[in-house]
Every structure is written in C-alpha cells, then in structure tokens.
Design a protein around this motif. Structure first.
Motif, short mmCIF file in Angstrom:
data_model
loop_
_atom_site.label_atom_id
_atom_site.label_comp_id
_atom_site.label_asym_id
_atom_site.label_seq_id
_atom_site.Cartn_x
_atom_site.Cartn_y
_atom_site.Cartn_z
N LEU A 578 -17.59 49.03 29.18
CA LEU A 578 -16.81 49.47 30.32
C LEU A 578 -17.71 50.18 31.32
CD1 LEU A 578 -13.88 49.62 31.45
CD2 LEU A 578 -13.73 51.90 30.38
N THR A 581 -19.38 53.94 31.39
CA THR A 581 -19.50 54.51 30.04
C THR A 581 -20.84 54.11 29.44
OG1 THR A 581 -18.46 52.59 28.98
CG2 THR A 581 -16.99 54.36 29.77
N GLU A 666 -10.09 47.98 31.27
CA GLU A 666 -9.97 48.87 30.10
C GLU A 666 -8.65 48.56 29.40
OE1 GLU A 666 -10.08 53.61 28.91
OE2 GLU A 666 -9.72 53.01 30.98
N SER A 668 -6.15 49.46 26.20
CA SER A 668 -5.89 50.55 25.24
C SER A 668 -4.48 50.37 24.67
CB SER A 668 -5.97 51.90 25.94
OG SER A 668 -5.70 52.94 25.04
N ILE A 670 -7.53 49.45 21.61
CA ILE A 670 -8.48 48.35 21.55
C ILE A 670 -8.20 47.42 20.37
CG2 ILE A 670 -10.28 49.68 22.73
CD1 ILE A 670 -11.56 50.20 19.99
N THR A 691 -6.02 48.75 32.39
CA THR A 691 -6.35 49.58 33.55
C THR A 691 -7.56 48.99 34.27
OG1 THR A 691 -5.53 51.56 32.43
CG2 THR A 691 -6.99 51.89 34.34
N VAL A 693 -10.52 49.93 36.26
CA VAL A 693 -11.33 51.11 36.60
C VAL A 693 -12.28 50.82 37.74
CG1 VAL A 693 -11.18 51.99 34.25
CG2 VAL A 693 -13.14 50.57 34.91
N SER A 728 -2.81 50.04 36.81
CA SER A 728 -2.67 49.59 35.43
C SER A 728 -1.38 48.81 35.27
CB SER A 728 -2.71 50.78 34.48
OG SER A 728 -1.62 51.66 34.73
N GLN A 758 -11.23 39.47 28.05
CA GLN A 758 -11.22 40.68 27.24
C GLN A 758 -10.20 40.51 26.12
OE1 GLN A 758 -10.73 41.00 30.68
NE2 GLN A 758 -12.92 41.38 31.11
#
Length: 767
Positions: A578, A581, A666, A668, A670, A691, A693, A728, A758
């Motif tokens: 991500l 990060t 992102e 969540s 995961i 989301t 980002v 999101s 993803q």
C-alpha cells in the motif's frame, strides 16, 4: 711605451724560466675566454688561464698549434682562425710546454654551437658489466674521436674495457685489458709524456692497490707492476705538483695509516716515488689549481663537511690546511674553476656550495643552489653554449645525473635531472666529452650499467614515473610527462608508445602532434592498470628525428591483490504494498571473498526502497554483513530500483535488483474466515471495506469471487465503477457451502489502483 712594456715583461719571463731546470707540465683553468662561440663567428683571440706556462708554451687546437702569445706563466692568448669555428663541433684545447720537462696539459673542451637556455640529454649507450663500472674519457687511439674506458672488478683482479668512439655517438666493440688490481677507481692522463693517453687504476681493498697502464696509442696498454700507496687509494688525481715536468699522483681515501692522502712524485715513466702522507683527510676528489697566484699548484680537498685548502710549497709538499665550512656542504667532491668571471679560481662542492676565490689563497662562502649532492665527482663545462660554466654530476648512490646551469656570477640554476640505466652505484662517476662531434658536450655515467648521455633538443620530464601500489584491474590517476624542445628548430615526432616488460599495464595519450616546435612543449598522460600482482614495469618511448632517439621514461608500479566480494541474492522482489506504508525487510548479504580487506565507501538504494545495514567501513577477509531492504511505494503501479554497494573491490559497485508494486487500494479486513456453516445455509454477510488512499479517483472494472470454490461464496457491493480519492465503499461477502469440509475462494477487485487484482482470501467449513 706599450711595446717597451711588453718587451720588458717578456725579458723577465725569459730570465725567470731560464733558471728552472725543467719546464713544468701546464694546467689549464676553466673557463677559456670565451668559453664557446657559435658556428661561423669568425676568428678571435682565445685567452687561456692556468698555471705552469713557459715562454715556449703553445696552444694546441685539436692537436694543431695556433699562434700563441705568452702573457705570463698563468695566461696565454692564442689566435683562433675563422676556419676553426666555421661549423659546429667541439675543439680540445691543450697547452704544450717544450722540453726539457714540459709536456701536455689537461684538455679543456671548447664548444662551437648555438647557445640554448636549457639542455636535454638522451640515454643512447647502455652497457652492462660484471660489476659496477668506473669510467674515464680520452682519445686513446689518436683518431680525434673521444673514447670511453670502463674499469671494474673481475675475479681475479680487474679489467679495463676501452670503447673506441666512432665520432657519431656510437662505439666499437671493447678492447679488453686485464689488471692485477681489482678496479674501483680509474683515471686517464699522459704519465710518460709520449703523447699517448695512459690509465691509472686503484683498488680500495688491498695492499698492492695502484697500477699504471701505459697506452700504446691504439687502445691497448702495457701494464706496470702494482705498487703500494699506503692504502690512500679511493680517489685519484694527477698534476705536476713540484714543477719538474713530470706528472705526480694524488691518492686519497681510507687506509691503514688513517684517513688521508699521499702525493707520489712522478719519475716521468709511469712510476712514482714513495708518497708523502697527509693524515686527517676524510676522503674525496680534490680540486687542483693555483689559488694564490704564486705559480705553484695548491689543493682543496673535501674533509667530511669541510673544505681543507693546502697551499703548495712548489716541491710537491704543502702547508698546513686552512679549513672552510660551506653553508651548503661538501661530501666527497670539489672542482676548481672561475665561475664568476673575475679571473680568480673558485671552488664548487658537491653540496652544491660555491667558495669564491679572493686570489690570495683564501675564499668567501657565496652560498649554494640547495642541498643536492653528494656526488663522487663534478664535471665543469659550458653545456648550453651560453659562455657560462655549468656543473654536472652523478648523484651519489643513484642512477640520476644532474645538471646545474650557471648564471655566470657564481650562482647556479635549480638542477635538471636525467635518469641513467641499471641500479644505483655507491660511487657513480661522471665524465664529460663530445662523443658525436656536434658541438654539444655529452656525459657518460658509471653504475651497474655504463650510460652515455648525448646532448639533444628534446627533454622528457620527469625522468621516471612510479605509480606505487595499484589494485589489479583498476586504473591509477594519470601522471604527466612533459616533452620539451630546448632547441630553436622543430623536431619531428615519429611515434610515442609503451614498450618494455609489461606494456599492456600502462597506457598513454598525448597532445604532441607530428612535431614539437623550437622552445615548445607537449604533454603525455600515462596511466597504470596492472594486469597481475607484483612489480610491473615498462617504458614510455618517444621516437623522433634526432641523435638521441628514442628517449624513454621508465615506468614502474606494483599490482596489489584486488579485493573481491559477493552480494547475494542478485534480486529482491517485494509483494504489493500500500502506498505510503513500509514493507517487511528483506536481507542481502555482502561477503568478502578475497585475500585482502574490502573498504566500503557507500551503500545506497533507489527511491521507494530503503536500507539499513551492519556493514563496517572495512570488511575483513571472509567477513560478511547484512543489508536489510524495505519497500516504501510512493505511487501506484510497478516500482523498480537497485541496492548499490560502492567499495574498492573488483566490479564495484555491486548491485541487487529491487522490484515491487504500489497500490492505492486498501481492503480491510485482509482475509475472512467464516468458520463452520451448515451445508445449504447462508452465513451472515461480512463487510469488506475498500478505501482509495490515492489522490485521484479509482476506476473499478470488476468485483468478483475467484478461486477453488467460487460457488460457495458470494458478494454484493456499493462501489460502483469509481471510488473518489480518499473515498471508500463496502463489499458484503457471504458463505453458503455446497459440500462438507474446507472451502476456499478469493474476493477479487479489478481496478487501476496498482497491483490489480487485489484479493481478500475467503475460507470456511461446510458441516
């Protein structure tokens, strides 16, 4: 009145010399006045200063007499014809006194050449001998060309090899004469006044240590028996110290009677009387001349760091010495010449220091050039044809020959250095002469290799290059050799190359062009890249149109072991990460695989990647260290880079390829595990939040269930086809097992957010 004065003076000289039984052997001082002329300059009057001239003295020009006026017993004037100086060459000037006694003086060279502000010498004749050689220069066969005699030790006894000169700077095969005395010192002079050059040799390590070789006039000799000289034998000189017309012998050095010197009066046939001994002299080559103007020869000898001046009594004995300590020192050699043009003999030491003569046997310290000695002997002459005396010497315990150009006022310019061949000689002896008859004085130096330096237009500076230690297969910084034309006309360059033992280890590039103009220069840049460990050598060779071609500059360096390392693995691939990060670290290992320590100067990574390490600045043999690399994507999509380690090892910098993918999506949680669920029933939905980002809208092309058991899972969402930046949406996932046992699939989102699709792993158990 003028005619009457001359007549009176001449009558006085006739009366004075008539009282003497024999005419002395004359001695010429330097410089001749003038000291040199340019070709075609016309006839002139040559002033010859010295000691021991008689009313019948005559000046010989290359062996032929010239009209001579005897001004006094210390000055002559000779008429030199225009034809004598019509073309370039070097005349040998001698003064001959008639019998009874009499004989020929020491030769003084008179250059006929155009002057130059500098000098250049090229090493042209290099001969290796069984042991360290010593040299003397004379015309041993009377053909008008200078020859070189080389003496050396050769068990048993010694040898003298005479190289007869061809007059063009080359020499014939040597004529060899064995001696019963091992040869440490050699001197050439006409000891029996037969017009043929003889040789004296000496050995510093035996009792019967001096031997005379009487010349036959063809380069061969008749040996006289060796005799004892009280072991004062390391240094030799000849002069007529008692004025009887027979050359006497100075022998000095280190002996069983203590350090000192002896004066052996000559019998006129190559034999000598028992020496008169003078102790307290530390050893060295003396300067001989009339320092106080009384017509008697005096001595100046080096004594440790002092100059001892012995005024002569006229019978071969000397008064107690007067000691001088020049500011710039003296080691083992002194020369006498009038270096400031005031008509008084001065002393030059191998310091180099100058003691200016006051004309009364005393001297004034005039300082010196710098501490550039010591030298076994000094040679004085007009080397650059400017009418001023210059000094040349072979540096003590070295292969270097140095030249100090004179300013004509008793001072000298900084030394110019020229490199000989072979290894250094504890006593390197230098001799002077014009070996190719071009009017430019040349030099010959003795060491393990006897080298003739012909004066030339081109000079290479510095005379040698030492690159020191250099790792194998790495290239040194360049060093510069400057090629200078000290003449007035252009010199054509035929080629510049690297020759010698390891030519592939050295490279050159230059800006010299096809010729170097008079007074011009160019630069040659040389680098060293050793191909193997150990001593490496070659030579920079410059070939040109000139008598000294080719000239070479010795090149040397040492190849040292090249450090080697391994950096593993060769690549690191990071999973989708991500944006914004930091990933978990992955390790690379640097290991010293060579035989020497590795110096690490830098460890870096490309953007989006970072590193930490425990590597020291010097990694020891067999040592290793860890480099931890992390991925920190700053944008969506694939990212690549490298880890670089800069060090002194072969192949530096070492690298590891880095790759990873950044995503702005992102998800969540995961992963979702639904646990136990009865077959045919549906679980409660589990929301998965998506989301964006990123800083731009996320375009979604598909949200679906993929994997092994796609029929057991389902999803609904409110994401639509786009999610705004920072926005999101929710994807609800349910589990409805169709069979008992473990079931699995993936929630898969296809988009343009990087790393698509993803996935969120889905698991559950049908009961």
């Amino acid at each position: 009145m003028k005619s009457l004065r001359f007549a009176c003076l001449f009558t006085i000289f006739i009366s004075t010399f008539a009282l003497a039984q024999n005419n002395p052997v004359p001695l010429i001082n330097q410089p001749l006045v003038p000291a040199s002329v340019k070709p075609g300059s016309g006839g002139f009057s040559l002033t010859v200063n010295g000691t021991g001239f008689s009313p019948g003295s005559i000046v010989n020009w290359n062996g032929s007499p010239r009209v001579t006026e005897v001004i006094s017993n210390s000055q002559l004037k000779a008429t030199i014809n225009a034809a004598d100086v019509a073309k370039a060459g070097t005349a040998r000037v001698k003064v001959v006194n008639p019998a009874p006694g009499g004989g020929s003086s020491n030769p003084v060279y008179f250059p006929i050449r155009t002057s130059s502000s500098a000098v250049a010498f090229a090493s042209t004749f290099n001969k290796t001998f069984p042991s360290t050689g010593v040299v003397a220069v004379r015309d041993f066969n009377g053909d008008g060309n200078l020859d070189v005699a080389v003496g050396f030790r050769e068990k048993p006894g010694g040898s003298v090899w005479v190289y007869l000169g061809k007059g063009d700077g080359t020499f014939k095969a040597p004529i060899k004469t064995r001696t019963t005395v091992p040869v440490d010192t050699i001197l050439a002079a006409d000891l029996n006044n037969d017009g043929k050059a003889d040789i004296v040799v000496a050995n510093s390590r035996a009792d019967d240590n001096v031997q005379v070789l009487l010349g036959k006039g063809d380069g061969t000799f008749t040996q006289k028996p060796a005799f004892v000289s009280k072991e004062f034998n390391q240094f030799l000189a000849v002069a007529d110290f008692n004025g009887d017309g027979k050359l006497d012998l100075f022998v000095g050095g280190f002996g069983k009677y203590g350090n000192g010197f002896g004066i052996l009066l000559g019998n006129g046939d190559g034999t000598f009387a028992t020496p008169a001994v003078y102790n307290g002299f530390d050893g060295g080559n003396p300067a001989i001349g009339d320092f106080n103007g009384d017509g008697i020869l005096d001595l100046a000898v080096p004594n440790a760091y002092f100059v001892d001046v012995y005024l002569g009594n006229g019978d071969g004995t000397f008064q107690s010495p007067v000691e001088y300590q020049p500011a710039d020192g003296v080691e083992i050699s002194i020369a006498a010449a009038d270096v400031n043009g005031d008509g008084k003999l001065d002393l030059i030491t191998d310091g180099v220091a100058v003691l200016l003569g006051n004309g009364d046997g005393t001297f004034t310290d005039d300082g010196g050039v710098r501490r550039v000695g010591p030298a076994y002997n000094l040679q004085v002459g007009d080397l650059n044809g400017d009418g001023k005396l210059d000094v040349a010497y072979a540096l003590f315990d070295s292969t270097q020959v140095r030249v100090l150009l004179g300013n004509g006022d008793g001072t000298f310019q900084s030394p110019l250095t020229f490199m000989g061949s072979g290894t250094s000689n504890f006593f390197s002896i230098l001799a002077l002469g014009d070996f190719n008859n071009d009017g430019r004085l040349d030099l010959v130096d003795s060491s393990s290799v006897v080298t003739v330096f012909l004066q030339d237009q081109l000079v290479l500076s510095p005379p040698n290059l030492d690159f020191g230690n250099q790792q194998v297969d790495t290239t040194s910084p360049p060093q510069i050799v400057t090629l200078t034309n000290v003449g007035s006309s252009a010199v054509k360059i035929k080629g510049i190359s690297i020759t010698g033992s390891n030519p592939g280890d050295f490279k050159q590039k230059n800006n010299c062009g096809p010729s170097v103009k008079g007074g011009g220069s160019c630069q040659i840049s040389v680098t060293f890249t050793p191909q193997a460990e150990g001593a490496r050598s070659a030579a920079l060779s410059v070939s040109y149109v000139g008598p000294g071609s080719p000239q070479t500059v010795p090149l040397s360096g040492t190849g040292t072991p090249a450090p080697t390392v391994s950096l593993t693995p060769s690549k690191l691939a990071f999973p989708v990460q991500l944006v914004g990060t930091t990933s978990s670290a992955q390790a690379a290992t640097l290991t010293n695989t060579g035989s020497v320590a590795v110096t690490i100067s830098n460890i870096t990574t490309s953007a989006s990647f970072s590193e930490t390490n425990n590597c020291p600045s010097s990694l020891p043999v067999s040592g290793s260290c860890k480099i931890e690399v992390s991925f920190q994507p700053t944008a969506k999509g694939p990212a690549s880079g490298k880890l670089s380690v800069t060090d002194d090892a072969t192949g530096s910098p070492q690298t590891v390829a880095l790759s990873g993918t950044g995503t702005v999506v992102e998800l969540s949680p995961i992963g979702v595990n639904f646990g136990d669920q009865k077959v045919g029933t549906k679980s409660t939905p589990v929301p998965v939040q998506l989301t964006n980002v990123g800083t731009t809208a996320l375009s979604i092309s598909q949200i679906t269930i993929t994997g092994s058991d796609t029929g057991d899972f389902s999803q609904t969402n409110n994401c639509g086809s786009s999610v705004p930046a920072g926005g999101s949406c929710t994807i609800d996932v349910t589990f409805q097992p169709t069979a008992k046992g473990s079931r699995s699939a993936k929630l898969s989102v296809s988009d343009d957010g990087g790393g698509s699709p993803q996935d969120v792993p889905l698991t559950g158990t049908g009961t």
